[in-house]
Design an enzyme around this catalytic site. Structure first.
Site, PDB file in Angstrom:
ATOM      1  N   HIS A 118     -10.956  -6.353   9.617  1.00 25.21           N
ATOM      2  CA  HIS A 118     -11.497  -5.849   8.347  1.00 25.21           C
ATOM      3  C   HIS A 118     -12.850  -5.164   8.519  1.00 25.21           C
ATOM      4  O   HIS A 118     -13.632  -5.118   7.576  1.00 25.21           O
ATOM      5  CB  HIS A 118     -11.632  -6.997   7.344  1.00 25.21           C
ATOM      6  CG  HIS A 118     -10.345  -7.698   7.071  1.00 25.21           C
ATOM      7  ND1 HIS A 118      -9.375  -7.167   6.242  1.00 25.21           N
ATOM      8  CD2 HIS A 118      -9.838  -8.874   7.547  1.00 25.21           C
ATOM      9  CE1 HIS A 118      -8.345  -7.994   6.201  1.00 25.21           C
ATOM     10  NE2 HIS A 118      -8.592  -9.036   6.997  1.00 25.21           N
ATOM     11  N   GLU A 159       0.831  -1.208   0.000  1.00 28.32           N
ATOM     12  CA  GLU A 159       0.000   0.000   0.000  1.00 28.32           C
ATOM     13  C   GLU A 159       0.862   1.253   0.000  1.00 28.32           C
ATOM     14  O   GLU A 159       0.563   2.231  -0.675  1.00 28.32           O
ATOM     15  CB  GLU A 159      -0.942   0.012   1.205  1.00 28.32           C
ATOM     16  CG  GLU A 159      -2.173  -0.859   1.063  1.00 28.32           C
ATOM     17  CD  GLU A 159      -1.869  -2.343   1.236  1.00 28.32           C
ATOM     18  OE1 GLU A 159      -0.743  -2.689   1.660  1.00 28.32           O
ATOM     19  OE2 GLU A 159      -2.751  -3.156   0.935  1.00 28.32           O
TER      20      GLU A 159
END
Lengths: 331, 305
Positions: free
Chosen positions: A133, A64
């Protein structure tokens, strides 16, 4: 896609927005993990690789920090990148790029380098994906000056916000609620851009103002419906943009209803809800007939089991109960 | 709680001027009690040490209730009095006790100010009885409907009126009344007074009422049957001649302290006693001792009229 019946999903709306941007501007490209051959982890970009080719739909390595940094570089170089981060928790790996680079370059270059970057990511709970998540960290990002935070809660906004975000000369982060991707609504597939400045009153009411955004909007609207049957008219405000916060809209509303409830899926302490409460008491204190209340996510790692996950986040009955307590007990 | 008037049933302790451990002498003022008539200083009749203050400021107690315990010289320290309420924790020095605050929402306060509603009189309906906008609007509505009332007579004043009415009614009910009438030529008396006052400084001048007091006192001395109570169906003559003197108070109301042994006082002493009574009756707190002769006035007053 059920465009034939005039109904599209939130997912379709975002895909159409990306497709339109790719068609209209050669500088626009999409990159991220699995956005190409896999079609995106939430299938938002499905079919775009075939349509636009690997130059403009780019699969990236699993880093990322690297691909968000690459996006910042591309934006500085004159492109209009759309960077997809799978889910909000992975954005933490890119936090340094977002906060220290994207958000500061304009300032640190003395106004010479702006970063016209759009970063999209999925946020929110409700899908039994447990503690790693299920976050709602958009309130955290809204803490950072120099970036704009969007939280589309409707299909119209999912369809219309991206185009406006791409026109913004500075970084924009768009938080798409994962629980909304399958939501359907009647919307022309070619529906146009929307503003990313103002909150919206999604349901007018006279007794209490419920301030919310994202997926919680729908729980609040359901709660308002149920409250209406009991004679309580709740006004529901969709913030849409968390930074800069459009406080004028909710302050005007609180000025009429004299009561405010903030509903936020994020954790309570230090969350965006706290900022909203604070602004209300700073700017609408003498309009208040009851303390400003909050219904927020439980401050714990999100549990996996369905019943425990449900208990960890605001639900329609908890919102209804909170409003009833405010309205009935405070006159 | 001392009886500070014929019709006093209860009194409210306003303040203590002593604290436990203080040494007091007979005649010392130890505190102030509010009756329906006035705020009156309370004196003690014994020498000793204040052992315990049983009543606290603001307590309203019936006549005869124990306010405090005084230990006399040589008396063993008494065990704790049974009726002692638990002593309140002493306030930290310099701290004022918390004042009960009106709990109202910010909106309710603003609306109340706009509509001229006094929040202290509004009943709140919030979860902890907070006042909300609705409560204020209802109060404002009620205010509009209610006829405008005259401002209530202050409590103390109403109490005095009630006390005077009760005493007068009792006097008329219980004391045999008789009426005498005669004409007296005051020419010589007034000439005497005029001549006398010319020799005196302004502050030492005699009022004409002094002559009347003296005359009544001498008459009672000469006709002792009139200086008497009618109690238990029989006449009970009294040796001493005390003359009641009505004094109107500045805040309204009337007290009737007595001039003690008026028959044995000369004109100067009478004038001195009268001035003293007036000064003290109109002072901030009327001294207890003067009030004890409240009844005498009515009896003598009747005999005079």
């Amino acid at each position: 896609m059920s465009a034939a019946q005039g109904q599209i999903t939130y997912r379709d709306a975002i895909r159409e927005a990306i497709r339109e941007a790719l068609q209209n501007d050669d500088r626009v490209f999409l990159m991220g993990e699995d956005v190409g051959r896999y079609g995106g982890c939430f299938a938002v970009s499905k079919g775009l690789l075939e349509e636009f080719g690997p130059e403009r739909i780019r699969d990236t390595p699993m880093s990322e920090s690297a691909f968000v940094g690459a996006g910042i570089g591309a934006a500085l170089g004159g492109m209009r990148p759309i960077v997809e981060i799978m889910t909000v928790n992975f954005s933490l790996l890119a936090l340094d790029q977002i906060m220290n680079n994207a958000a500061t370059f304009l300032h640190m270059s003395g106004g010479q380098f702006n970063v016209p970057l759009v970063i999209r990511m999925a946020t929110g709970a409700g899908r039994q994906v447990a503690a790693q998540h299920s976050h709602s960290l958009e309130g955290w990002f809204a803490f950072i000056p120099g970036i704009r935070i969007l939280a589309p809660g409707t299909i119209e906004d999912a369809r219309g916000m991206l185009a406006t975000a791409l026109e913004d000369p500075d970084p924009v982060l768009m938080f798409e609620h994962a629980g909304l991707y399958n939501m359907k609504a009647q919307l022309p597939i070619d529906s146009g851009p929307v503003d990313i400045e103002r909150a919206r009153v999604r349901r007018p009411g006279r007794d209490v103002t419920i301030i919310t955004y994202g997926a919680m909007l729908w729980k609040c609207l359901d709660a308002a419906e149920s409250l209406a049957k009991k004679g309580v008219e709740a006004e529901v405000i969709d913030l849409r943009t968390l930074r800069p916060l459009d406080d004028a809209t909710f302050l005007e509303s609180v000025g009429r209803t004299h009561r405010a409830l903030v509903v936020d899926e994020g954790w309570r302490s230090g969350g965006i809800s706290a900022e909203i409460c604070s602004r209300i008491q700073e700017k609408a204190f003498y309009d208040l007939d009851a303390p400003v209340e909050r219904v927020c996510g439980v401050e714990a790692p999100t549990p996996y089991p369905k019943h425990l996950e449900d208990a960890s986040f605001p639900q329609v009955p908890t919102i209804v109960a909170a409003v009833e307590a405010m309205v009935r007990m405070h006159g | 709680m001392p009886s500070l008037g014929a019709d006093m049933e209860e009194g409210t302790l306003i303040e203590w001027s002593v604290k436990p451990g203080d040494r007091v002498k007979r005649g010392d003022i130890v505190g102030v009690v509010r009756t329906e008539k006035a705020d009156i200083e309370v004196e003690v009749y014994r020498d000793g040490v204040i052992e315990q203050l049983l009543a606290k400021a603001g307590d309203t107690l019936p006549v005869g209730a124990v306010l405090a315990v005084i230990r006399e010289e040589g008396e063993a320290a008494a065990p704790a009095h049974e009726e002692i309420p638990p002593a309140p924790a002493p306030a930290a020095p310099g701290l004022t006790p918390p004042v009960a605050r009106v709990r109202a929402s910010p909106l309710a306060r603003r609306v109340a100010q706009e509509l001229g509603v006094d929040l202290s009189g509004v009943q709140g309906t919030g979860p902890h009885a907070e006042i909300t906008q609705t409560d204020v609007l209802q109060a404002a509505e009620a205010l509009k409907k209610a006829p405008t009332e005259k401002p209530a007579v202050p409590e103390l004043r109403a109490g005095i009126r009630r006390a005077i009415a009760a005493a007068m009614a009792r006097s008329n009910r219980e004391i045999p009344h008789y009426h005498l009438e005669t004409k007296i030529d005051l020419q010589h008396a007034l000439k005497f007074l005029e001549a006398e006052n010319q020799k005196r400084s302004v502050k030492d001048r005699l009022l004409s009422v002094i002559l009347l007091i003296k005359a009544v006192a001498r008459a009672l001395h000469d006709v002792p049957e009139l200086n008497a109570y009618w109690i238990d169906d029989q006449l009970q003559p009294k040796e001493a001649v005390h003359i009641g003197f009505a004094i109107s108070l500045r805040q309204g109301g009337l007290v009737v302290p007595a001039i003690i042994d008026a028959d044995r006082k000369n004109l100067d002493e009478l004038m001195q006693a009268l001035r003293d009574l007036i000064t003290r009756a109109r002072g901030p707190a009327t001294k207890f001792r003067n009030h004890r002769w409240y009844r005498n006035h009515h009896e003598l007053g009747r005999s005079r009229s």
